[in-house]
Design an enzyme around this catalytic site. Structure first.
Site, PDB file in Angstrom:
ATOM      1  CB  THR A 166     -22.086 -17.430  17.017  1.00  0.00           C
ATOM      2  OG1 THR A 166     -21.184 -18.331  16.388  1.00  0.00           O
ATOM      3  CG2 THR A 166     -21.331 -16.470  17.910  1.00  0.00           C
TER       4      THR A 166
ATOM      5  CG  HIS B  57     -16.517 -16.552  32.565  1.00  0.00           C
ATOM      6  ND1 HIS B  57     -16.230 -16.137  31.283  1.00  0.00           N
ATOM      7  CD2 HIS B  57     -15.394 -16.322  33.293  1.00  0.00           C
ATOM      8  CE1 HIS B  57     -14.979 -15.680  31.238  1.00  0.00           C
ATOM      9  NE2 HIS B  57     -14.450 -15.791  32.434  1.00  0.00           N
TER      10      HIS B  57
ATOM     11  CB  CYS C  61     -30.182 -13.147  48.626  1.00  0.00           C
ATOM     12  SG  CYS C  61     -30.235 -11.720  49.744  1.00  0.00           S
TER      13      CYS C  61
ATOM     14  CB  CYS D 213     -32.662 -10.539  54.208  1.00  0.00           C
ATOM     15  SG  CYS D 213     -31.746 -10.678  52.674  1.00  0.00           S
TER      16      CYS D 213
ATOM     17  CB  SER E 183     -11.427 -13.114  21.102  1.00  0.00           C
ATOM     18  OG  SER E 183     -11.835 -12.750  22.419  1.00  0.00           O
TER      19      SER E 183
ATOM     20  CG  ASN F  43     -11.795 -17.962  17.147  1.00  0.00           C
ATOM     21  OD1 ASN F  43     -12.683 -18.261  17.954  1.00  0.00           O
ATOM     22  ND2 ASN F  43     -11.545 -16.708  16.816  1.00  0.00           N
TER      23      ASN F  43
HETATM   24  P1  NAD Z   1     -15.457 -13.347  22.159  1.00  0.00           P
HETATM   25  O1  NAD Z   1     -16.703 -12.714  21.659  1.00  0.00           O
HETATM   26  O2  NAD Z   1     -14.395 -12.477  22.705  1.00  0.00           O
HETATM   27  O3  NAD Z   1     -14.803 -14.197  20.994  1.00  0.00           O
HETATM   28  C1  NAD Z   1     -15.567 -15.095  20.230  1.00  0.00           C
HETATM   29  C2  NAD Z   1     -14.684 -15.566  19.088  1.00  0.00           C
HETATM   30  O4  NAD Z   1     -15.390 -16.588  18.409  1.00  0.00           O
HETATM   31  C3  NAD Z   1     -14.364 -14.457  18.070  1.00  0.00           C
HETATM   32  O5  NAD Z   1     -12.968 -14.440  17.865  1.00  0.00           O
HETATM   33  C4  NAD Z   1     -15.117 -14.896  16.803  1.00  0.00           C
HETATM   34  O6  NAD Z   1     -14.368 -14.648  15.637  1.00  0.00           O
HETATM   35  C5  NAD Z   1     -15.254 -16.390  17.006  1.00  0.00           C
HETATM   36  N1  NAD Z   1     -16.458 -16.986  16.419  1.00  0.00           N
HETATM   37  C6  NAD Z   1     -17.705 -16.465  16.323  1.00  0.00           C
HETATM   38  N2  NAD Z   1     -18.549 -17.353  15.783  1.00  0.00           N
HETATM   39  C7  NAD Z   1     -17.818 -18.466  15.526  1.00  0.00           C
HETATM   40  C8  NAD Z   1     -18.127 -19.749  14.981  1.00  0.00           C
HETATM   41  N3  NAD Z   1     -19.346 -20.065  14.550  1.00  0.00           N
HETATM   42  N4  NAD Z   1     -17.119 -20.652  14.894  1.00  0.00           N
HETATM   43  C9  NAD Z   1     -15.851 -20.356  15.286  1.00  0.00           C
HETATM   44  N5  NAD Z   1     -15.500 -19.149  15.797  1.00  0.00           N
HETATM   45  C10 NAD Z   1     -16.483 -18.233  15.946  1.00  0.00           C
HETATM   46  O7  NAD Z   1     -15.894 -14.462  23.198  1.00  0.00           O
HETATM   47  P2  NAD Z   1     -15.100 -15.071  24.416  1.00  0.00           P
HETATM   48  O8  NAD Z   1     -13.668 -15.218  24.105  1.00  0.00           O
HETATM   49  O9  NAD Z   1     -15.883 -16.265  24.850  1.00  0.00           O
HETATM   50  O10 NAD Z   1     -15.187 -13.933  25.539  1.00  0.00           O
HETATM   51  C11 NAD Z   1     -16.395 -13.278  25.799  1.00  0.00           C
HETATM   52  C12 NAD Z   1     -16.920 -13.434  27.214  1.00  0.00           C
HETATM   53  O11 NAD Z   1     -18.354 -13.266  27.177  1.00  0.00           O
HETATM   54  C13 NAD Z   1     -16.746 -14.790  27.800  1.00  0.00           C
HETATM   55  O12 NAD Z   1     -16.582 -14.609  29.157  1.00  0.00           O
HETATM   56  C14 NAD Z   1     -18.075 -15.466  27.546  1.00  0.00           C
HETATM   57  O13 NAD Z   1     -18.413 -16.278  28.630  1.00  0.00           O
HETATM   58  C15 NAD Z   1     -19.086 -14.364  27.578  1.00  0.00           C
HETATM   59  N6  NAD Z   1     -20.194 -14.600  26.628  1.00  0.00           N
HETATM   60  C16 NAD Z   1     -20.874 -15.765  26.721  1.00  0.00           C
HETATM   61  C17 NAD Z   1     -21.890 -16.053  25.843  1.00  0.00           C
HETATM   62  C18 NAD Z   1     -22.604 -17.375  25.985  1.00  0.00           C
HETATM   63  O14 NAD Z   1     -22.753 -17.881  27.103  1.00  0.00           O
HETATM   64  N7  NAD Z   1     -23.016 -17.999  24.884  1.00  0.00           N
HETATM   65  C19 NAD Z   1     -22.220 -15.147  24.832  1.00  0.00           C
HETATM   66  C20 NAD Z   1     -21.508 -13.921  24.767  1.00  0.00           C
HETATM   67  C21 NAD Z   1     -20.481 -13.672  25.669  1.00  0.00           C
END
Ligand code: NAD
Length: 252
Positions: free
Chosen positions: A31, A122, A130, A158, A196, A216
């Site tokens: 993020t 993932h 394809c 195809c 999460s 987290n």
């Molecule tokens: P999630 O959104 O369920 O959880 C993210 C967690 O990170 C939340 O609990 C949030 O509080 C915490 N968070 C947010 N910013 C933070 C920071 N700066 N420092 C510490 N904690 C922080 O994400 P998930 O558990 O990864 O599951 C979501 C699914 O979506 C996964 O499969 C993921 O691969 C995919 N996804 C991937 C991306 C990417 O590739 N960057 C982005 C969005 C979703």
């Protein structure tokens, strides 16, 4: 619970005591690179229902749903840059304090930051396949086709439909997930960063690891199992961790 500095000092102790540490990352580690996660306020979930836009079942029946609703959210991911959390995790691997990174992310930022042992449970956004003949094209070429109005994008050989090589809800897991189970089972310490832990089957990994630490911002599904929870931003926590290790002469 203590201050963030105290929590990080405990994290450093645990890392140094562990013979084998695996790091499991989720959307929260990226993020701070400008990629929204799923569940934070303003995250992807507030804009589109990922269970629909990224559903394997829907993709088979109506691939245009993904290409119209899901793909625009993925298109900007590949121009993001690694942040301090990705950088420190890569540096920790080089010093031997981390044996591998298991990531749920499809953004490729761990590799860009220099991590070499990355299990992408993932999948990724480097290529698309394809669904008929299995031929592959690059992610950039996939975007080119879509932005030129080809929805769904089709194979020139195809006429089959291309699907990105990332895991959709309902897809089977790639081989990297089997590796991740082996790595987590063999680990003394699993450090979860920015997840999460709501997504299955990845949330099974903390149950097979020796000891669990979570970094987290918000609550997770495994908070009751941790020996340490660090409630801070991944980039800041990793920066403080590196400073702590440097101050103690453990890394340079
Ligand atoms: P999630 O959104 O369920 O959880 C993210 C967690 O990170 C939340 O609990 C949030 O509080 C915490 N968070 C947010 N910013 C933070 C920071 N700066 N420092 C510490 N904690 C922080 O994400 P998930 O558990 O990864 O599951 C979501 C699914 O979506 C996964 O499969 C993921 O691969 C995919 N996804 C991937 C991306 C990417 O590739 N960057 C982005 C969005 C979703």
């Amino acid at each position: 619970m203590g201050s963030l500095q105290e929590q990080v000092a405990k994290l450093a102790e645990k890392l140094l005591a562990s013979q084998r540490t695996v790091v499991l990352t989720g959307a929260g580690v990226s993020t701070e690179s400008g990629i929204p996660d799923f569940r934070s306020p303003g995250g992807l979930w507030s804009k589109v229902d990922p269970l629909y836009a990224f559903s394997a079942e829907t993709f088979v029946k109506r691939p245009e749903v993904f290409y119209q609703l899901g793909l625009p959210h993925l298109a900007s991911i590949t121009s993001a840059k690694p942040n301090r959390a990705h950088e420190v995790l890569a540096a920790l691997e080089k010093t031997g304090l981390v044996s591998c990174v298991v990531t749920q992310n499809v953004d490729g930022l761990h590799q860009q930051a220099g991590s070499s042992r990355v299990l992408e449970v993932h999948g990724h956004l480097r290529t698309a396949t394809c669904m008929e003949c299995g031929s592959k094209i690059s992610w950039d070429f996939l975007l080119e086709k879509v932005f030129a109005g080809q929805i769904p994008p089709r194979c020139t050989d195809c006429r089959g439909i291309f699907k990105p090589d990332c895991v959709f809800f309902g897809d089977s897991m790639p081989q990297d997930f089997d590796e991740a189970i082996k790595e987590s089972s063999a680990s003394e310490l699993l450090v979860v960063v920015g997840s999460s832990l709501e997504v299955a089957p990845v949330n099974y990994l903390p149950t097979v690891a020796g000891e669990l630490v979570i970094i987290n911002l918000g609550p997770t599904m495994a908070d009751h199992k941790v020996s340490l929870k660090v409630g801070g931003k991944a980039g800041q926590v990793m920066d403080l961790l590196w400073e702590n290790l440097m101050r103690n002469g453990l890394v340079s």
